[in-house]
Design an enzyme around this catalytic site. Structure first.
Site, PDB file in Angstrom:
ATOM      1  CD  GLU A  52      -3.164  -0.609   0.125  1.00  0.00           C
ATOM      2  OE1 GLU A  52      -3.242   0.554  -0.300  1.00  0.00           O
ATOM      3  OE2 GLU A  52      -3.955  -1.507  -0.223  1.00  0.00           O
ATOM      4  CG  ASN A  63      -8.324   6.129  -4.435  1.00  0.00           C
ATOM      5  OD1 ASN A  63      -7.500   5.280  -4.718  1.00  0.00           O
ATOM      6  ND2 ASN A  63      -8.516   6.538  -3.182  1.00  0.00           N
ATOM      7  CG  ASP A  65     -13.461   7.248  -5.380  1.00  0.00           C
ATOM      8  OD1 ASP A  65     -12.382   7.826  -5.147  1.00  0.00           O
ATOM      9  OD2 ASP A  65     -13.990   6.469  -4.567  1.00  0.00           O
ATOM     10  CB  SER A  67     -11.765   8.995  -2.163  1.00  0.00           C
ATOM     11  OG  SER A  67     -11.318   7.803  -2.766  1.00  0.00           O
ATOM     12  CG  ASP A  69      -6.419   5.306  -0.764  1.00  0.00           C
ATOM     13  OD1 ASP A  69      -7.574   5.418  -0.324  1.00  0.00           O
ATOM     14  OD2 ASP A  69      -6.141   4.630  -1.773  1.00  0.00           O
ATOM     15  CG  ASN A  76     -10.883   6.226   0.567  1.00  0.00           C
ATOM     16  OD1 ASN A  76     -11.937   6.800   0.729  1.00  0.00           O
ATOM     17  ND2 ASN A  76     -10.251   6.182  -0.587  1.00  0.00           N
TER      18      ASN A  76
END
Length: 140
Positions: A52, A63, A65, A67, A69, A76
């Site tokens: 990650e 991301n 969408d 959002s 992280d 998130n």
């Protein structure tokens, strides 16, 4: 002379604020174990963090969408931390997940795990689930 010193000082301060800590495998294991992560789950957590964030505390990822992280666990902001984007189930500002102190990160990651297991993280699903996990025996 005063101007040159002030400029140099400003550069040094701005550089030191932006530095990231990159945990070693054993540093992460010890930090997580001391904060209540079960020893048998530590290889999964190490694998997750490896994929990650590459063990980097200041890692972020935007991301598709919209959002983002945050931090070593890539938590998130649509659900878990507050950045005026979504909900804040961990009751923490997202910026707090970008510091070298990963206590808040671990607390939030434990909450996510308690609700969704490791499947909440694509890094774990894609690279750790059913695969050979990191050996942490030298960390104890």
């Amino acid at each position: 002379m005063k101007f040159t010193f002030a400029v140099l000082l400003a550069i040094v301060v701005s550089c030191s604020v932006g530095e990231a800590k990159t945990f070693t495998k054993c540093e992460l294991v010890k930090a997580m174990y001391s904060r209540g992560i079960a020893k048998k789950l530590l290889p999964d957590w190490v694998c997750l963090v490896q994929w990650e964030s590459s063990f980097i505390t200041t890692a972020t990822h935007k991301n598709t969408d919209g959002s983002t992280d945050y931090g070593i666990f890539q938590i998130n902001n649509a659900y878990w931390c507050d950045s005026s984007y979504g909900s804040n189930a961990c009751n923490i500002p997202c910026k707090n997940l970008l510091t070298d102190d990963i206590s808040d990160d671990i607390k939030c990651a434990k909450l996510i795990y308690s609700l969704h297991g490791f499947s909440a993280w694509y890094g774990w699903v894609d690279h750790c689930s059913g695969k050979s996990l990191p050996d942490i025996s030298e960390c104890f």
